[in-house]
Design a protein around this motif. Structure first.
Motif, PDB file in Angstrom:
ATOM      1  N   ILE A 125       0.835  -1.204   0.000  1.00  0.00           N
ATOM      2  CA  ILE A 125       0.000   0.000   0.000  1.00  0.00           C
ATOM      3  C   ILE A 125       0.871   1.256   0.000  1.00  0.00           C
ATOM      4  N   GLU A 126       1.887   1.244   0.841  1.00  0.00           N
ATOM      5  CA  GLU A 126       2.779   2.407   0.933  1.00  0.00           C
ATOM      6  C   GLU A 126       3.519   2.649  -0.386  1.00  0.00           C
ATOM      7  N   LEU A 127       4.012   1.579  -0.996  1.00  0.00           N
ATOM      8  CA  LEU A 127       4.760   1.712  -2.252  1.00  0.00           C
ATOM      9  C   LEU A 127       3.856   2.154  -3.399  1.00  0.00           C
ATOM     10  N   TRP A 128       2.647   1.624  -3.448  1.00  0.00           N
ATOM     11  CA  TRP A 128       1.722   2.028  -4.509  1.00  0.00           C
ATOM     12  C   TRP A 128       1.295   3.489  -4.352  1.00  0.00           C
ATOM     13  N   GLU A 129       1.094   3.911  -3.117  1.00  0.00           N
ATOM     14  CA  GLU A 129       0.725   5.313  -2.900  1.00  0.00           C
ATOM     15  C   GLU A 129       1.859   6.244  -3.328  1.00  0.00           C
ATOM     16  N   GLU A 130       3.087   5.810  -3.124  1.00  0.00           N
ATOM     17  CA  GLU A 130       4.230   6.596  -3.580  1.00  0.00           C
ATOM     18  C   GLU A 130       4.279   6.632  -5.111  1.00  0.00           C
ATOM     19  N   LEU A 131       3.971   5.501  -5.748  1.00  0.00           N
ATOM     20  CA  LEU A 131       3.961   5.459  -7.213  1.00  0.00           C
ATOM     21  C   LEU A 131       2.864   6.357  -7.793  1.00  0.00           C
ATOM     22  N   GLN A 132       1.765   6.484  -7.078  1.00  0.00           N
ATOM     23  CA  GLN A 132       0.710   7.390  -7.548  1.00  0.00           C
ATOM     24  C   GLN A 132       1.234   8.814  -7.674  1.00  0.00           C
ATOM     25  N   ARG A 133       2.113   9.184  -6.757  1.00  0.00           N
ATOM     26  CA  ARG A 133       2.690  10.532  -6.816  1.00  0.00           C
ATOM     27  C   ARG A 133       3.731  10.638  -7.929  1.00  0.00           C
ATOM     28  N   GLN A 134       4.430   9.540  -8.178  1.00  0.00           N
ATOM     29  CA  GLN A 134       5.483   9.558  -9.195  1.00  0.00           C
ATOM     30  C   GLN A 134       4.931   9.406 -10.615  1.00  0.00           C
ATOM     31  N   LEU A 135       3.832   8.654 -10.741  1.00  0.00           N
ATOM     32  CA  LEU A 135       3.277   8.349 -12.067  1.00  0.00           C
ATOM     33  C   LEU A 135       1.816   8.806 -12.139  1.00  0.00           C
ATOM     34  N   PRO A 136       1.585  10.078 -12.350  1.00  0.00           N
ATOM     35  CA  PRO A 136       0.208  10.604 -12.373  1.00  0.00           C
ATOM     36  C   PRO A 136      -0.703   9.896 -13.376  1.00  0.00           C
ATOM     37  N   LYS A 137      -0.151   9.479 -14.515  1.00  0.00           N
ATOM     38  CA  LYS A 137      -0.977   8.826 -15.531  1.00  0.00           C
ATOM     39  C   LYS A 137      -1.427   7.429 -15.104  1.00  0.00           C
ATOM     40  N   MET A 138      -0.748   6.858 -14.123  1.00  0.00           N
ATOM     41  CA  MET A 138      -1.112   5.536 -13.623  1.00  0.00           C
ATOM     42  C   MET A 138      -1.978   5.619 -12.367  1.00  0.00           C
ATOM     43  N   ARG A 139      -2.296   6.832 -11.965  1.00  0.00           N
ATOM     44  CA  ARG A 139      -2.995   7.030 -10.692  1.00  0.00           C
ATOM     45  C   ARG A 139      -4.305   6.243 -10.614  1.00  0.00           C
ATOM     46  N   GLN A 140      -5.097   6.304 -11.662  1.00  0.00           N
ATOM     47  CA  GLN A 140      -6.397   5.635 -11.646  1.00  0.00           C
ATOM     48  C   GLN A 140      -6.237   4.112 -11.599  1.00  0.00           C
ATOM     49  N   SER A 141      -5.297   3.604 -12.364  1.00  0.00           N
ATOM     50  CA  SER A 141      -5.056   2.155 -12.369  1.00  0.00           C
ATOM     51  C   SER A 141      -4.560   1.682 -11.006  1.00  0.00           C
ATOM     52  N   ILE A 142      -3.647   2.456 -10.425  1.00  0.00           N
ATOM     53  CA  ILE A 142      -3.117   2.096  -9.110  1.00  0.00           C
ATOM     54  C   ILE A 142      -4.223   2.153  -8.057  1.00  0.00           C
ATOM     55  N   GLN A 143      -5.093   3.155  -8.168  1.00  0.00           N
ATOM     56  CA  GLN A 143      -6.160   3.313  -7.184  1.00  0.00           C
ATOM     57  C   GLN A 143      -7.094   2.107  -7.172  1.00  0.00           C
ATOM     58  N   ALA A 144      -7.323   1.528  -8.341  1.00  0.00           N
ATOM     59  CA  ALA A 144      -8.170   0.330  -8.413  1.00  0.00           C
ATOM     60  C   ALA A 144      -7.548  -0.804  -7.598  1.00  0.00           C
ATOM     61  N   GLY A 145      -6.234  -0.951  -7.732  1.00  0.00           N
ATOM     62  CA  GLY A 145      -5.539  -1.976  -6.957  1.00  0.00           C
ATOM     63  C   GLY A 145      -5.511  -1.647  -5.477  1.00  0.00           C
ATOM     64  N   LEU A 146      -5.303  -0.368  -5.157  1.00  0.00           N
ATOM     65  CA  LEU A 146      -5.259   0.051  -3.758  1.00  0.00           C
ATOM     66  C   LEU A 146      -6.589  -0.195  -3.051  1.00  0.00           C
ATOM     67  N   SER A 147      -7.678   0.108  -3.721  1.00  0.00           N
ATOM     68  CA  SER A 147      -8.998  -0.076  -3.113  1.00  0.00           C
ATOM     69  C   SER A 147      -9.219  -1.537  -2.743  1.00  0.00           C
ATOM     70  N   LYS A 148      -8.819  -2.415  -3.634  1.00  0.00           N
ATOM     71  CA  LYS A 148      -9.004  -3.849  -3.385  1.00  0.00           C
ATOM     72  C   LYS A 148      -8.084  -4.337  -2.273  1.00  0.00           C
ATOM     73  N   ILE A 149      -6.818  -3.943  -2.327  1.00  0.00           N
ATOM     74  CA  ILE A 149      -5.861  -4.464  -1.356  1.00  0.00           C
ATOM     75  C   ILE A 149      -6.089  -3.867   0.036  1.00  0.00           C
ATOM     76  N   LYS A 150      -6.564  -2.621   0.106  1.00  0.00           N
ATOM     77  CA  LYS A 150      -6.870  -2.026   1.410  1.00  0.00           C
ATOM     78  C   LYS A 150      -8.046  -2.739   2.069  1.00  0.00           C
ATOM     79  N   ASP A 151      -9.022  -3.097   1.269  1.00  0.00           N
ATOM     80  CA  ASP A 151     -10.174  -3.824   1.796  1.00  0.00           C
ATOM     81  C   ASP A 151      -9.741  -5.200   2.305  1.00  0.00           C
ATOM     82  N   TYR A 152      -8.908  -5.864   1.530  1.00  0.00           N
ATOM     83  CA  TYR A 152      -8.408  -7.185   1.915  1.00  0.00           C
ATOM     84  C   TYR A 152      -7.542  -7.079   3.171  1.00  0.00           C
TER      85      TYR A 152
END
Length: 209
Positions: A71-98
């Motif tokens: 979760i921490e690494l993906w959130e950092e990537l969201q800041r580094q890769l703005p164009k991937m933000r939406q794709s990463i968020q989909a993964g984050l939502s699932k993994i945070k719930d899990y």
């Protein structure tokens, strides 16, 4: 094979005359940007899986801390890769719930507590004091059950007659050192939590106890 290797292989294939007129499909650097960024996103859970699958010792205790790290690494990537933000968020939502549901699974919590190198570190790092109290209460309950079972087993065995205490021993018996069985379960657990001993593995630590 990493993404750069894929780039070279694809370019070589599409430019090969033997494959026909496919050179028009060769991707330029800008077109390769999205696959390369996506590769960085997927590299994180891939390494997580590789790390846990290669271990020869029990890794149940590593799951929750590893999920928190993803979760921490993906959130950092969201800041580094703005164009991937939406794709990463989909993964984050699932993994945070899990991750939220896993945090209250007894097996994961107990596996961390009995690891002498972890204990309640995860709960402190997550600032999850409710989770820490829940895990500690559960650990005490399990220890009480184990002690009761051990006591029943010992009671069923024939025991040698107890030697009579001398007058001096009887007078100062309250000063004698108490063994583990004389401690309350909570005292025994607190002594373990205060023990600074580190171990190569959880198994080695408990085998030496």
């Amino acid at each position: 094979m990493n993404i750069d290797d894929c780039t070279q292989v694809m370019d070589s294939f599409l430019k090969d005359p033997a494959c026909g007129d496919l050179s028009q499909y060769v991707l330029n650097e800008q077109e390769w940007l999205a696959p390369k960024q996506l590769s960085r996103v997927l590299e994180i859970p891939h390494n997580f899986q590789q790390l846990l699958s290669k271990e020869k010792t029990p890794t149940l205790c590593d799951f929750l801390p590893s999920f928190a790290q993803i979760i921490e690494l993906w959130e950092e990537l969201q800041r580094q890769l703005p164009k991937m933000r939406q794709s990463i968020q989909a993964g984050l939502s699932k993994i945070k719930d899990y991750h939220k549901h896993m945090a209250r699974v007894p097996a994961y919590a107990l596996a961390m507590v009995i690891n002498p190198d972890m204990k309640f570190d995860y709960h402190h790092q997550q600032n999850d004091m409710d989770g820490r109290c829940w895990a500690k209460d559960m650990m005490i309950e399990k220890m009480q059950g184990y002690r009761a079972q051990a006591h029943t087993t010992n009671s069923e065995q024939t025991q040698a007659p107890q030697a009579q205490l001398s007058e001096a021993e009887a007078m100062f018996s309250h000063c004698q050192h108490r063994g583990p069985q004389d401690q309350s379960v909570e005292e025994e657990l607190n002594a373990y939590l205060a023990d600074p001993t580190f171990a190569t593995t959880t198994l080695i630590y408990w085998q030496e106890k």
